[in-house]
Design an enzyme around this catalytic site. Structure first.
Site, PDB file in Angstrom:
ATOM      1  N   GLU A  85       0.835  -1.217   0.000  1.00 38.00           N
ATOM      2  CA  GLU A  85       0.000   0.000   0.000  1.00 38.00           C
ATOM      3  C   GLU A  85       0.864   1.260   0.000  1.00 38.00           C
ATOM      4  O   GLU A  85       1.769   1.400   0.830  1.00 38.00           O
ATOM      5  CB  GLU A  85      -0.905  -0.016   1.233  1.00 38.00           C
ATOM      6  CG  GLU A  85      -1.880   1.137   1.260  1.00 38.00           C
ATOM      7  CD  GLU A  85      -2.851   1.076   2.434  1.00 38.00           C
ATOM      8  OE1 GLU A  85      -3.165  -0.035   2.909  1.00 38.00           O
ATOM      9  OE2 GLU A  85      -3.280   2.147   2.885  1.00 38.00           O
ATOM     10  N   LYS A 281      -7.009  -1.117  11.570  1.00 36.56           N
ATOM     11  CA  LYS A 281      -6.420  -1.512  10.279  1.00 36.56           C
ATOM     12  C   LYS A 281      -5.188  -0.650  10.019  1.00 36.56           C
ATOM     13  O   LYS A 281      -4.146  -1.128   9.568  1.00 36.56           O
ATOM     14  CB  LYS A 281      -7.466  -1.354   9.174  1.00 36.56           C
ATOM     15  CG  LYS A 281      -7.055  -1.870   7.806  1.00 36.56           C
ATOM     16  CD  LYS A 281      -6.293  -0.870   6.976  1.00 36.56           C
ATOM     17  CE  LYS A 281      -6.000  -1.407   5.591  1.00 36.56           C
ATOM     18  NZ  LYS A 281      -5.087  -0.553   4.825  1.00 36.56           N
ATOM     19  N   ASP A 297       4.345 -14.627  11.370  1.00 41.12           N
ATOM     20  CA  ASP A 297       3.043 -15.070  10.886  1.00 41.12           C
ATOM     21  C   ASP A 297       2.026 -13.934  11.065  1.00 41.12           C
ATOM     22  O   ASP A 297       1.481 -13.745  12.162  1.00 41.12           O
ATOM     23  CB  ASP A 297       2.655 -16.322  11.675  1.00 41.12           C
ATOM     24  CG  ASP A 297       1.324 -16.895  11.262  1.00 41.12           C
ATOM     25  OD1 ASP A 297       0.534 -16.193  10.606  1.00 41.12           O
ATOM     26  OD2 ASP A 297       1.060 -18.058  11.613  1.00 41.12           O
ATOM     27  N   HIS A 394      -1.941  10.486  -0.141  1.00 39.01           N
ATOM     28  CA  HIS A 394      -2.198   9.310  -0.976  1.00 39.01           C
ATOM     29  C   HIS A 394      -2.125   9.649  -2.453  1.00 39.01           C
ATOM     30  O   HIS A 394      -1.631   8.882  -3.255  1.00 39.01           O
ATOM     31  CB  HIS A 394      -3.595   8.757  -0.669  1.00 39.01           C
ATOM     32  CG  HIS A 394      -3.578   7.763   0.440  1.00 39.01           C
ATOM     33  ND1 HIS A 394      -4.623   6.922   0.702  1.00 39.01           N
ATOM     34  CD2 HIS A 394      -2.642   7.476   1.342  1.00 39.01           C
ATOM     35  CE1 HIS A 394      -4.324   6.166   1.729  1.00 39.01           C
ATOM     36  NE2 HIS A 394      -3.126   6.484   2.136  1.00 39.01           N
TER      37      HIS A 394
HETATM   38  C1  MEV Z   1      -5.526   3.208   5.334  1.00 44.25           C
HETATM   39  O1  MEV Z   1      -4.833   2.046   4.927  1.00 44.25           O
HETATM   40  C2  MEV Z   1      -5.481   3.339   6.833  1.00 44.25           C
HETATM   41  C3  MEV Z   1      -6.318   4.464   7.419  1.00 44.25           C
HETATM   42  O2  MEV Z   1      -7.666   4.385   6.922  1.00 44.25           O
HETATM   43  C4  MEV Z   1      -6.286   4.306   8.903  1.00 44.25           C
HETATM   44  C5  MEV Z   1      -7.249   5.206   9.653  1.00 44.25           C
HETATM   45  O3  MEV Z   1      -8.274   5.601   9.107  1.00 44.25           O
HETATM   46  O4  MEV Z   1      -6.944   5.437  10.856  1.00 44.25           O
HETATM   47  C6  MEV Z   1      -5.805   5.817   6.994  1.00 44.25           C
END
Ligand code: MEV
Length: 444
Positions: A85, A281, A297, A394
């Protein structure tokens, strides 16, 4: 064309690939060539990769990046990260630098306990089982002495064994739940071998012990397997500084406003599972990248982290924040079972280099590095979200990727970068821009 096959696993790698390209692709020769081009040029090296898995037909590349300037407990690291990513490595690097200038990350390993279970059915007088429990436990320890000898010599082994009664939830269902210390190895094979030995010993013990009547002698083992939930294998990574030292933020946002918005963003991830999932995430963007770079892992580590995030009955943020008495504190509690010996850690040539880059850490040190990376990633994400929004950063990477797909020259890329400072980046808009530069169609 045939979509099923028998004896596939016995075929040579080239034959497997041949069968795949001929049966699933429109241009078999090109695909064959392309996938073969990703085979390692050194046969010995390729053999190592093929040994990790089954039915391999090629290698799947991912970028291997590094995030410098991680100061963890006063020591500076360059952290290796494997991730597909865009912006993740850049975000980790910028957060690491930000905190380097404010004292770095303070990280402590709070405990190192791993867990395994033998699940079994037994119908009998529970009182009798409790009466013989100490004998049974001793047998379990004794029967595994040879298996645990090495680990005991390294300071690890079995820490405790409990007998748990789940019969109120599931008829006849009991559990042996054992705690382990596996030193610098992740310990999956060690734990699973011991658990399988426990099962055999349990069956034999119950069959032989005179306290049980004929009906009580039978134990049905359901399964013996480690648990990937290791809440007692826990590390805490923390950063803190006076609010005033947080610095300046875009659009004249004050440090105080930033701290309060940041705090509220963390609160929201404690209140709302929809936000918590995305928030965590983001934390795992950093964690997984280092976990993969060190050949640990990542599925086990994700499973553990998400289970821990739901430990209070609702899925919540793994990170915490306070803004009190003019001090900003931000920390992450992370259960993480990993290894720096065994598994693929030394077999995978790049993972071996990752560990070398980190100064060949032991498991505790690697837990600290990974937790700090998770916290850095989370800090960077929330910092962008509560200030500029994440799309700005991004889009830079996105633009670079789109330019690559159109094979833009350096000069075109420079012009596009300047143009898209103020414009919305999309596949369509970049194509139009390149077409205006080139005065001809650039395809899709
Ligand atoms: C993107 O991979 C991760 C984010 O969405 C995490 C977040 O929103 O805290 C930017």
């Amino acid at each position: 064309m045939s979509r099923s096959i028998s004896g596939f696993s016995k075929m040579s790698k080239r034959k497997k690939l041949r069968w795949i390209v001929e049966n699933f692709f429109k241009d078999p020769e090109n695909v064959m060539q392309e996938l073969v081009s990703y085979w390692h040029k050194n046969e010995e090296s390729q053999k190592i990769f093929d040994g990790f898995s089954e039915n391999t037909i090629s290698n799947y590349f991912l970028p291997y990046g590094v995030a410098p300037n991680f100061v963890i407990n006063g020591k500076t690291y360059v952290v290796p990260m494997v991730i597909e990513e865009s912006s993740v490595v850049a975000a980790a690097s910028s957060a690491a630098k930000f905190w380097m200038e404010r004292g770095g990350f303070q990280v402590d390993v709070l405990s190192m306990t791993k867990v395994g279970q033998v699940h079994f059915n037994w119908s009998g007088d529970k009182e009798k089982l409790l009466r013989v429990w100490d004998d049974l436990k001793e047998t379990l320890y004794k029967d595994t002495e040879s298996l645990t000898e090495n680990m005991r010599n390294r300071g690890g082994g079995i820490l405790d064994i409990e007998l748990l009664d789940f019969t109120s939830q599931e008829p006849n269902y009991y559990q042996l739940k054992a705690d382990f210390h596996t030193c610098d190895s992740m310990g999956a094979n060690f734990i699973n071998s011991i658990l399988e030995s426990f099962s055999k010993s349990l069956v034999g013990f119950m069959k032989r012990h005179p306290v049980f009547n004929e009906e009580e002698r039978g134990v049905e083992i359901i399964m013996s397997i480690l648990s990937n939930y290791t809440p007692e294998c826990l590390v805490r990574a923390k950063v803190e500084c006076p609010v005033a030292d947080l610095g300046n933020f875009p659009d004249n946002m004050t440090a105080e406003t930033f701290a309060n918005k940041f705090y509220q963003a963390i609160r929201i991830a404690h209140i709302d599972p929809y936000r918590a999932a995305t928030h965590n995430k983001g934390i795992f963007n950093g964690i997984d990248a280092v976990v993969v770079a060190t050949a640990n892992d990542f599925r086990a580590i994700e499973a553990c982290g998400h289970t821990y995030a739901a430990k209070d009955g609702q899925y919540k943020s793994l990170s915490h924040c306070t803004v009190e008495n003019g001090t900003f504190k931000f920390w992450l509690d992370l259960p993480i079972a990993l290894g720096t010996v065994g598994g693929l850690t030394k077999l995978h040539p790049i993972a071996k280099r990752s560990l070398e880059l980190l100064g060949n850490p032991d498991a505790e040190e690697l837990m600290k590095i990974i937790a700090a990376t998770g916290l850095a990633q989370n800090f960077a994400a929330i910092k962008s979200l509560v200030t500029t929004g994440i799309q700005k950063g991004h889009m830079k990477m996105h633009l670079a990727n789109i330019l690559n797909t159109f094979k833009a020259t350096d000069a075109e890329a420079e012009k596009a970068t300047a143009h898209f400072e103020e414009e919305v980046v999309s596949h369509h808009s970049v194509r139009e821009f390149l077409e205006s530069l080139r005065g001809q169609s650039v395809g899709s």
